[in-house]
Design an enzyme around this catalytic site. Structure first.
Site, PDB file in Angstrom:
ATOM      1  CG  HIS A 111       8.237  -4.898   9.429  1.00 13.36           C
ATOM      2  ND1 HIS A 111       7.918  -3.567   9.321  1.00 13.36           N
ATOM      3  CD2 HIS A 111       8.229  -5.392   8.167  1.00 13.36           C
ATOM      4  CE1 HIS A 111       7.723  -3.264   8.035  1.00 13.36           C
ATOM      5  NE2 HIS A 111       7.917  -4.365   7.328  1.00 13.36           N
ATOM      6  CB  THR A 139       5.846  -0.413  16.850  1.00  8.21           C
ATOM      7  OG1 THR A 139       7.086   0.017  17.425  1.00  8.21           O
ATOM      8  CG2 THR A 139       5.332   0.686  15.946  1.00  8.21           C
ATOM      9  CD  GLU A 185       8.573  -0.177  10.029  1.00  2.00           C
ATOM     10  OE1 GLU A 185       7.667   0.661  10.142  1.00  2.00           O
ATOM     11  OE2 GLU A 185       8.692  -1.153  10.790  1.00  2.00           O
ATOM     12  CG  HIS A 191       4.561   2.624   8.688  1.00  2.00           C
ATOM     13  ND1 HIS A 191       5.123   1.674   9.522  1.00  2.00           N
ATOM     14  CD2 HIS A 191       4.025   1.931   7.659  1.00  2.00           C
ATOM     15  CE1 HIS A 191       4.922   0.471   9.015  1.00  2.00           C
ATOM     16  NE2 HIS A 191       4.249   0.601   7.879  1.00  2.00           N
ATOM     17  CD1 TRP A 194       0.100  -1.054   3.316  1.00  2.00           C
ATOM     18  CD2 TRP A 194       0.276   1.179   3.248  1.00  2.00           C
ATOM     19  NE1 TRP A 194       0.757  -0.661   4.462  1.00  2.00           N
ATOM     20  CE2 TRP A 194       0.877   0.715   4.454  1.00  2.00           C
ATOM     21  CE3 TRP A 194       0.273   2.541   3.008  1.00  2.00           C
ATOM     22  CZ2 TRP A 194       1.447   1.573   5.400  1.00  2.00           C
ATOM     23  CZ3 TRP A 194       0.855   3.403   3.947  1.00  2.00           C
ATOM     24  CH2 TRP A 194       1.424   2.908   5.110  1.00  2.00           C
ATOM     25  CD  GLU A 225       5.959   3.804  12.362  1.00  2.00           C
ATOM     26  OE1 GLU A 225       6.931   3.464  11.652  1.00  2.00           O
ATOM     27  OE2 GLU A 225       5.284   2.991  13.000  1.00  2.00           O
ATOM     28  CG  ASP A 276       3.096  -2.548   6.761  1.00  2.00           C
ATOM     29  OD1 ASP A 276       2.589  -3.513   6.170  1.00  2.00           O
ATOM     30  OD2 ASP A 276       3.370  -1.472   6.206  1.00  2.00           O
ATOM     31  CD  GLU A 277       5.564  -0.934  12.690  1.00  2.00           C
ATOM     32  OE1 GLU A 277       6.531  -1.687  12.496  1.00  2.00           O
ATOM     33  OE2 GLU A 277       5.645   0.302  12.609  1.00  2.00           O
ATOM     34  CD  GLU A 280       9.339  -3.482  13.561  1.00  2.00           C
ATOM     35  OE1 GLU A 280       8.148  -3.142  13.619  1.00  2.00           O
ATOM     36  OE2 GLU A 280      10.103  -3.080  12.678  1.00  2.00           O
TER      37      GLU A 280
END
Length: 389
Positions: free
Chosen positions: A256, A223, A167, A170, A84, A129, A252-253, A220
């Site tokens: 990761h 977050t 990242e 973000h 995205w 971020e 996403d986090e 991570e």
């Protein structure tokens, strides 16, 4: 928490894991609070910055698992065309100026239901971020996994660059959303960001990848949880778009987090003693949030003030800290970890015994907090409005 007693085994095996010198923040005084001089993060005068090189056999471990990184870690990245992008969540200029203006008005209407303290939480997440220049620099200090040339074909370097690129979206998305909302002082945010990146980071990992990957696993996870809670607060405040943004970032986090926890799992497999000692080392020092050197040019205690507010809102608390440790104890199967020598076994017992100790300390802190009155603190990021901390 009682510190671990390190024996000769530990000294021989991880002499290069000894703590970094304490970092001190020096700020120059000025007659104008609006224009303070930049922060200088320097070593304490009583101590000297030192570096510690890993023994050749440890460097070889990271070299030997490069093929595993290619097969097990790099697939957790997404191709750019499947990622995205911030523009998908923002008012669309391509539809013409009238449509764009209408979408901005709708955005500003939605955010009216968000309280100032919720806005501060989103602001903090935004600045966290947007510091990935510092994070990538930090990882490139770790021996055995750094990007030696800036475009190295090493799978470790490929991961770091692509992770940073993922990242980076973000902070760009959150920053633009907040800018369009009209509810924040962008000048103060931008100055805070410049202070923060200029101050650097001191998270206790030095140039040691064992310590470093423990840190990134924990960070991570923290977050991921924080953005998930931000999504809930945004939805409750009447902004489903911001809720979707925070939820998407949380996903996403989580991906990761999975990559970094897999790396520690692999290190526990190939080098269990030193990896277990590294986990205990970071837990003993406590995981330091990446914004702890934050400064806005006005409030020298802004990080402490924000942390108190975040604790009050339940965004990130000591209970979360304990739950994250429990999560990794279970994920890495530390209680059943075999092949550990004396010091490493004691390190494992120390880590596995931490969560209940942290909870007891939190309960005491909660009792003390009930006896204290909340106080109002001004935050420059929201035009000096006062928020309870």
């Amino acid at each position: 928490m009682q510190p671990i007693a390190f024996s000769q085994f530990t000294i021989q095996s991880i002499a290069w894991m000894s703590p970094q010198p304490i970092t001190t923040i020096l700020r120059r005084k000025t007659t104008s609070l609006r224009r303070l001089q930049p922060i200088f993060a320097v070593a304490s005068p009583a101590r000297h910055q030192t570096t510690h090189s890993m023994p050749p056999e440890k460097l070889e471990i990271f070299k030997s698992i490069e093929s595993w990184v290619s097969e097990s870690v790099l697939p957790l990245l997404k191709p750019v065309e499947k990622c995205w992008q911030p523009s998908e969540f923002l008012p669309n200029k391509s539809q013409g100026p009238e449509q764009f203006a209408e979408e901005v008005r709708a955005l500003r209407q939605r955010v009216l239901g968000l309280s100032d303290d919720i806005y501060l939480v989103v602001l903090y997440g935004t600045m966290t971020e947007r510091c990935f220049a510092a994070y990538q620099t930090m990882i490139n200090t770790w021996e055995g996994v750094r990007d030696e040339t800036g475009s190295s074909p090493s799978p470790w370097a490929i991961w770091t660059r692509a992770w940073t690129a993922e990242e980076n979206r973000h902070g760009n998305l959150l920053r633009t959303y907040l800018y369009l909302s009209g509810r924040v002082d962008m000048l103060m945010i931008e100055e805070t960001q410049q202070y923060l990146i200029g101050a650097g980071m001191d998270n206790g990992t030095k140039n040691n990848p064992y310590l470093g990957f423990v840190y990134t696993s924990f960070q991570e996870r923290a977050t991921f949880l924080s953005h998930g809670k931000m999504a809930r607060l945004a939805k409750e405040g009447g902004d489903p778009v911001l809720a979707r943004i925070c939820g998407t970032i949380a996903a996403d986090e989580k991906r990761h987090e999975n990559a970094y926890t897999k790396i520690i799992e692999k290190l526990l497999e190939v080098d269990p003693n030193v990896t277990m000692l590294a986990i205990a080392n970071m837990m003993k020092k406590k995981i330091t949030m990446p914004m702890h050197l934050m400064y806005d040019g006005r409030d020298p205690n802004i990080f402490e003030h924000f942390s108190a507010m975040s604790q009050r809102l339940g965004i990130y608390t000591s209970r979360d800290y304990a739950e994250i440790i429990e999560f990794f104890i279970a994920r890495w199967k530390l209680e059943k970890l075999e092949g550990l020598e004396g010091e490493a076994r004691r390190a494992r017992d120390f880590v596995c015994g931490l969560p209940p100790k942290i909870r007891r300390l939190q309960n005491r802190a909660d009792e003390r907090a009930k006896k204290l009155e909340s106080r109002r603190v001004k935050f420059s990021w929201i035009f000096n409005k006062e928020v309870s901390v």
